[in-house]
Structure formats: C-alpha cells, structure tokens
Design an enzyme around this catalytic site. Structure first.
Site, PDB file in Angstrom:
ATOM      1  N   ARG A 115      50.735   7.023  20.778  1.00 33.26           N
ATOM      2  CA  ARG A 115      51.208   6.708  22.120  1.00 33.26           C
ATOM      3  C   ARG A 115      51.726   7.945  23.081  1.00 33.26           C
ATOM      4  O   ARG A 115      52.391   9.584  21.860  1.00 33.26           O
ATOM      5  CB  ARG A 115      52.390   6.239  21.584  1.00 33.26           C
ATOM      6  CG  ARG A 115      52.410   4.915  21.567  1.00 33.26           C
ATOM      7  CD  ARG A 115      50.587   4.132  22.577  1.00 33.26           C
ATOM      8  NE  ARG A 115      51.200   3.985  24.251  1.00 33.26           N
ATOM      9  CZ  ARG A 115      49.702   3.632  24.438  1.00 33.26           C
ATOM     10  NH1 ARG A 115      48.848   3.275  24.710  1.00 33.26           N
ATOM     11  NH2 ARG A 115      49.823   3.160  26.525  1.00 33.26           N
ATOM     12  N   ILE A 116      51.224   8.917  23.747  1.00 37.52           N
ATOM     13  CA  ILE A 116      51.991   9.912  24.615  1.00 37.52           C
ATOM     14  C   ILE A 116      53.213   9.871  24.893  1.00 37.52           C
ATOM     15  O   ILE A 116      54.239   8.948  25.498  1.00 37.52           O
ATOM     16  CB  ILE A 116      51.428  10.604  25.373  1.00 37.52           C
ATOM     17  CG1 ILE A 116      49.443  11.029  25.601  1.00 37.52           C
ATOM     18  CG2 ILE A 116      51.973  11.551  27.656  1.00 37.52           C
ATOM     19  CD1 ILE A 116      48.933  11.100  26.322  1.00 37.52           C
ATOM     20  N   LEU A 117      54.069  10.377  24.850  1.00 35.23           N
ATOM     21  CA  LEU A 117      55.623  10.265  25.079  1.00 35.23           C
ATOM     22  C   LEU A 117      56.343  11.483  25.973  1.00 35.23           C
ATOM     23  O   LEU A 117      56.035  12.324  26.571  1.00 35.23           O
ATOM     24  CB  LEU A 117      56.144  10.587  23.425  1.00 35.23           C
ATOM     25  CG  LEU A 117      56.165   9.988  22.542  1.00 35.23           C
ATOM     26  CD1 LEU A 117      57.272  10.652  20.878  1.00 35.23           C
ATOM     27  CD2 LEU A 117      57.249   8.261  22.915  1.00 35.23           C
ATOM     28  N   HIS A 156      49.577  17.034  13.583  1.00 31.54           N
ATOM     29  CA  HIS A 156      48.732  17.324  14.206  1.00 31.54           C
ATOM     30  C   HIS A 156      47.382  17.457  12.811  1.00 31.54           C
ATOM     31  O   HIS A 156      47.502  18.827  12.369  1.00 31.54           O
ATOM     32  CB  HIS A 156      48.479  17.417  15.273  1.00 31.54           C
ATOM     33  CG  HIS A 156      47.116  17.534  16.527  1.00 31.54           C
ATOM     34  ND1 HIS A 156      46.767  16.357  16.556  1.00 31.54           N
ATOM     35  CD2 HIS A 156      46.194  18.436  16.528  1.00 31.54           C
ATOM     36  CE1 HIS A 156      46.242  16.494  17.370  1.00 31.54           C
ATOM     37  NE2 HIS A 156      45.949  17.251  17.326  1.00 31.54           N
ATOM     38  N   LEU A 172      52.123  17.395  25.249  1.00 32.07           N
ATOM     39  CA  LEU A 172      51.011  16.795  23.555  1.00 32.07           C
ATOM     40  C   LEU A 172      51.229  18.088  23.265  1.00 32.07           C
ATOM     41  O   LEU A 172      50.240  18.779  22.903  1.00 32.07           O
ATOM     42  CB  LEU A 172      49.997  16.554  24.961  1.00 32.07           C
ATOM     43  CG  LEU A 172      49.460  15.248  23.897  1.00 32.07           C
ATOM     44  CD1 LEU A 172      50.090  14.519  23.035  1.00 32.07           C
ATOM     45  CD2 LEU A 172      48.003  15.510  24.536  1.00 32.07           C
ATOM     46  N   ASP A 173      50.683  17.566  21.624  1.00 36.20           N
ATOM     47  CA  ASP A 173      50.331  18.201  20.675  1.00 36.20           C
ATOM     48  C   ASP A 173      51.079  20.335  21.035  1.00 36.20           C
ATOM     49  O   ASP A 173      50.808  20.721  20.985  1.00 36.20           O
ATOM     50  CB  ASP A 173      49.036  18.417  20.419  1.00 36.20           C
ATOM     51  CG  ASP A 173      48.484  17.138  20.099  1.00 36.20           C
ATOM     52  OD1 ASP A 173      49.563  16.620  19.425  1.00 36.20           O
ATOM     53  OD2 ASP A 173      47.871  16.325  20.525  1.00 36.20           O
TER      54      ASP A 173
HETATM   55  C1  GAR Z   1      46.454  11.814  10.508  1.00 33.72           C
HETATM   56  O1  GAR Z   1      45.550  12.471  10.485  1.00 33.72           O
HETATM   57  C2  GAR Z   1      47.731  12.351  11.851  1.00 33.72           C
HETATM   58  O2  GAR Z   1      47.221  13.401  11.864  1.00 33.72           O
HETATM   59  C3  GAR Z   1      46.739  12.277  13.234  1.00 33.72           C
HETATM   60  O3  GAR Z   1      46.725  10.872  12.533  1.00 33.72           O
HETATM   61  C4  GAR Z   1      46.184  10.243  11.452  1.00 33.72           C
HETATM   62  C5  GAR Z   1      47.400   9.088  11.344  1.00 33.72           C
HETATM   63  O4  GAR Z   1      46.700   8.903   9.308  1.00 33.72           O
HETATM   64  N1  GAR Z   1      47.532  12.214  13.792  1.00 33.72           N
HETATM   65  C6  GAR Z   1      47.242  11.964  15.281  1.00 33.72           C
HETATM   66  O5  GAR Z   1      45.972  12.474  16.108  1.00 33.72           O
HETATM   67  C7  GAR Z   1      49.094  12.961  16.269  1.00 33.72           C
HETATM   68  N2  GAR Z   1      48.128  13.802  17.499  1.00 33.72           N
HETATM   69  P1  GAR Z   1      48.390   8.179   8.904  1.00 33.72           P
HETATM   70  O6  GAR Z   1      48.563   6.853   9.079  1.00 33.72           O
HETATM   71  O7  GAR Z   1      47.458   7.512   7.752  1.00 33.72           O
HETATM   72  O8  GAR Z   1      49.655   8.653   8.760  1.00 33.72           O
END
Ligand code: GAR
Length: 214
Positions: A91-93, A109, A144-145
């Site tokens: 979710r975007i915060l 990320h 974001l990010d």
């Molecule tokens: C991970 O690859 C994380 O880096 C990414 O979601 C995945 C979650 O995996 N996060 C994003 O894309 C945030 N922008 P997980 O639930 O198994 O930790």
C-alpha cells in the site's frame, strides 16, 4: 529490548527471515506484532504458528486512505514500536504516516534503487537489458521507494532469465540483507548523516551474489 512491528500484504518471507534471525541470534529485540492489510495473507498463518501477535487492517473496509491509515496507526501504536518494517507491504503510505514513524521505518524493495521504483521491477529490469539486478533496504521517506539506503545486494542477470527466475535469485538476497539491516538498527549500529546511512564501524553496506546460477 527493541520492539519491532512488521507490515505485510502476502507471503511474508522477508518477515520470516527477520523473525528467524532475531530468534536464532538472540537479538536485543523482538517482533511485537505482524499486521496485514490483506485478510488471510499467507504470512499471517506462519506468524501465528510462531506465537506472534497478528492483526489485519483491511484497506478495503475503509472508505479512503486517511481512515485506513488511522486504523492502521492505532493498531501499530498498541505495540509501541521502536522499529516499523514494511515487508512486502503493498500500500502507498501518505506523508503524514511516514513522518509519524520517520527514522524508524524501513522498507525492502526488489530493485537497485533509485532504478525501478514501483511495480514489476524484475520484468522492467529484463526489458531494459540490465546485466545486474538486486534489492535495497532503505529508510522510508514520503516519496515512493525513496529514502536513505541502508544496504543493497546485487545479483547477475542471466541471458535466459525470466521474471520468476530473476525474482527467486533476488529474493534469496533479500532474505540476507533485510535481517542484516534490522540487526544493525536494533543494535544501534546505523548513523544517518547528511541524508545518508553509514554503518558505525564501516561494515560493507552491499552484498554481491557470488553463488551459482540459482
Ligand atoms: C519482496 O520481493 C519485496 O521486496 C517486495 O515484495 C516481495 C514480498 O515478498 N516488495 C515490494 O515490491 C515493495 N515495493 P514477501 O512477502 O515474501 O516478503
């Protein structure tokens, strides 16, 4: 003893890596709660089986971002966290939320930021013909990010990679750098200087994958 709250939206494998390292290494910290915005998220069952406190704040049950974040904040504050972790929290915060937890809010990320913020990072890295990909742990700022980088891991991109294979290789290093970043934070080893993160003893803030073609 530092109190960690982890926000997830799905599988929760990064949350698992952190909880396992925390428990196995006896950090001066504990996971006080795991909170999901998705009811029934896979990671919640694992956390419950570990005996961790869990909660769900369903964003779809709220009329807008402000009421969702108010409910989420109330749930988080019950656990008085020293550190709040976004671990696949999708979710975007708002700036208000981020500022409330400023300096104690980390995210992982799946790209080498500032390249490929947002979604579909692995597909975009492949389409761009990148020869390395990776992951970043950073302090969260309202953009974001974006935010001061704590640790990055780089992995090779192979010519025959597809999105799933590259994602697996990156995820394996995520499971190393996120626990490392949290270990440093809870042991007060990080310094924020001029918008950049330095390790107190100049430990390397990068990891290069040197394994086989996993
Ligand atoms: C991970 O690859 C994380 O880096 C990414 O979601 C995945 C979650 O995996 N996060 C994003 O894309 C945030 N922008 P997980 O639930 O198994 O930790």
């Amino acid at each position: 003893m530092k109190r960690i709250v982890i926000l997830i939206s799905g599988r929760g494998s990064n949350m698992q890596a952190i909880q396992q390292a925390c428990r196995a290494e006896g950090w001066n910290a504990g996971v006080a709660a795991v909170i999901s915005n998705v009811p029934g998220a896979e990671g919640l069952a694992w956390a419950q089986a570990q005996g961790l406190s869990t909660a769900t704040v369903d964003h779809r049950a709220h009329a807008d971002r402000a009421t969702f974040e108010a409910a989420l904040t109330a749930q988080i504050e019950r656990h008085a966290p020293d550190l709040l972790l976004l671990a696949g929290f999708m979710r975007i915060l708002t700036a208000g939320f981020v500022e409330r937890f400023a300096g104690r809010l980390l995210n992982i990320h799946p790209s080498l930021l500032p390249a490929f913020g947002g979604l579909h990072t692995h597909r975009r890295a492949l389409e761009a013909g990148c020869k390395v990909a990776g992951a970043t742990v950073h302090f969260v700022t309202p953009a974001l990010d974006h935010g001061p980088i704590v640790l990055q891991a780089a992995v090779p991109v192979h010519g025959d990679d597809d999105e799933a294979r590259l994602a697996r290789r990156v995820l394996a290093v995520e499971h190393r750098i996120y626990p490392q970043a949290v270990r440093w934070f809870v042991h007060d080893e990080l310094r924020l200087e001029g918008g950049q993160v330095r390790h107190r003893d100049a430990a390397p803030q990068w990891l290069f994958y040197t394994g086989d073609r996993a």
